[in-house]
Motif scaffolding. Structure first.
Motif, short mmCIF file in Angstrom:
data_model
loop_
_atom_site.label_atom_id
_atom_site.label_comp_id
_atom_site.label_asym_id
_atom_site.label_seq_id
_atom_site.Cartn_x
_atom_site.Cartn_y
_atom_site.Cartn_z
N HIS A 1 0.83 -1.17 -0.07
CA HIS A 1 -0.01 -0.08 -0.22
C HIS A 1 0.81 1.31 0.01
CE1 HIS A 1 0.91 -1.29 4.05
NE2 HIS A 1 1.01 -0.14 4.41
N GLN B 1 -5.76 10.15 5.06
CA GLN B 1 -6.32 9.29 5.99
C GLN B 1 -7.00 7.95 5.33
OE1 GLN B 1 -8.87 11.73 8.54
NE2 GLN B 1 -7.00 12.24 9.90
N MET B 2 -6.92 6.90 6.19
CA MET B 2 -7.45 5.56 5.47
C MET B 2 -8.67 5.60 6.31
SD MET B 2 -4.42 2.89 4.83
CE MET B 2 -2.91 3.47 3.82
N PRO C 1 -11.54 2.87 7.80
CA PRO C 1 -11.59 1.75 8.62
C PRO C 1 -11.49 0.44 7.77
CG PRO C 1 -13.28 3.06 9.69
CD PRO C 1 -12.74 3.66 8.43
N GLN D 1 -10.20 0.04 4.69
CA GLN D 1 -8.88 0.14 4.20
C GLN D 1 -7.75 -0.22 4.84
OE1 GLN D 1 -9.09 4.21 2.83
NE2 GLN D 1 -8.74 3.57 0.68
N ASP D 2 -8.01 0.11 6.23
CA ASP D 2 -7.04 -0.14 7.37
C ASP D 2 -7.17 -1.94 7.47
OD1 ASP D 2 -5.12 0.37 9.52
OD2 ASP D 2 -6.75 -0.04 10.69
N ILE E 1 -5.38 -3.67 4.88
CA ILE E 1 -3.99 -3.47 4.71
C ILE E 1 -3.35 -4.48 5.84
CG2 ILE E 1 -2.18 -2.10 5.84
CD1 ILE E 1 -3.58 0.21 4.37
N LYS E 2 -4.15 -4.69 7.06
CA LYS E 2 -3.80 -5.57 8.09
C LYS E 2 -3.90 -7.10 7.80
CE LYS E 2 -4.84 -2.51 11.88
NZ LYS E 2 -5.75 -2.16 13.16
#
Length: 292
Positions: free
Chosen positions: A98, A115-116, A118, A120-121, A124-125
């Motif tokens: 990312h 800012q991403m 939730p 997108q976050d 990524i995780k």
């Protein structure tokens, strides 16, 4: 200012079999490990005590451990410091698609938002864990927990095992469920302790020691309680090791306060009654509140 190249030169000089330091020339990978662990904890201690004046020195001591291992690897023909750096950069670029969309250090994501969301976050995780799983498999780790180091401190390892299990969805239903599980484990520990007390009462006039099975049961229930407590901390996003280190420091400060108070009164702690010690303890707690 000295550079990383100067540090590597210094390390090579220390390891020179003819003109180096006798202590350094005797060291091996295994003999340095205890020092590496110690230096890592000293870095953590400096950060937690906010001793930023001495933090560069502690970080330098930790860096020296890496340089030492790299010099040993170079001498054996296994790897160099440059290989260590290359492996690290390559891994982090691979784990952050990312940030580095083309898989190169130079690539930049053109539509990167400040800012991403939730979603997108979470994505990524999830991708991070998938990449790490692929890396573990490439190293020959077939099982989910195969590469969790056995040598980790028990509390740290418990959190890592739990996190790894959570990566496949094997996790509790939130903090409250974890707390209820902890309470369940505490109840089982109480039952095991009661069994020990009943055993003592039954044979109070004999020299029979506590049966091994009862002692083993208490040990097992204590372990389960510790494990559940770490799980509660993990769900609360609290580092168990850091929390316990903080509790240790608080306990130490209170005991030191008690010692100083007793000394001012011309006494020593071992000469005081339990009620007097309790009073000093409460005084130490009150002193903390006043400082806050």
């Amino acid at each position: 200012m000295y550079t990383i190249e100067d540090l590597q030169t210094l390390m090579a000089r220390l390891r020179d079999p003819d003109t180096g330091c006798p202590w350094d020339t005797k060291q091996t990978f295994s003999t340095i490990v205890p020092f590496t662990i110690e230096e890592a904890y000293e870095v953590a201690d400096a950060i937690e005590s906010e001793d930023f004046e001495h933090l560069p020195e502690e970080l330098g001591d930790l860096l020296f451990q890496v340089i030492f291992y790299a010099q040993l690897g170079k001498e054996q023909g296994w790897f160099t410091f440059d290989k260590v750096v290359h492996s690290l950069v390559a891994k982090l670029v691979r784990r952050h698609p990312h940030v580095f969309p083309d898989g190169t250090l130079e690539s930049v994501k053109s539509d990167q938002a400040s800012q991403m969301s939730p979603e997108q976050d979470a994505e990524i995780k999830q991708r991070w864990e998938a990449i790490k799983a692929e890396e573990r498999e490439s190293k020959g780790a077939k099982g989910l927990l195969d590469d969790v180091p056995v040598s980790l401190p028990a509390i740290t390892r418990a959190a890592k095992l739990q996190k790894r299990a959570a990566s496949i969805g094997f996790d509790g239903e939130g903090v409250q469920a974890m707390i209820e599980k902890l309470e369940e484990e505490v109840a089982e520990l109480k039952a095991a302790v009661k069994a020990q007390q009943d055993h003592h009462n039954e044979y109070c006039n004999s020299h029979i020691e506590v049966h091994d099975s009862i002692r083993d049961s208490i040990k097992e229930e204590l372990g389960d309680t510790f494990f559940s407590l770490v799980n509660v901390a993990r769900h609360l996003k609290v580092d168990s090791e850091a929390a316990l280190r903080s509790a240790n420091r608080k306990f130490e400060n209170r005991i030191r306060y008690m010692e100083a108070s007793a000394q001012e009164a011309g006494q020593s702690l071992n000469s005081l009654s339990l009620s007097q010690l309790d009073a000093l303890w409460e005084s130490a707690k009150q002193n903390e509140c006043e400082k806050e």
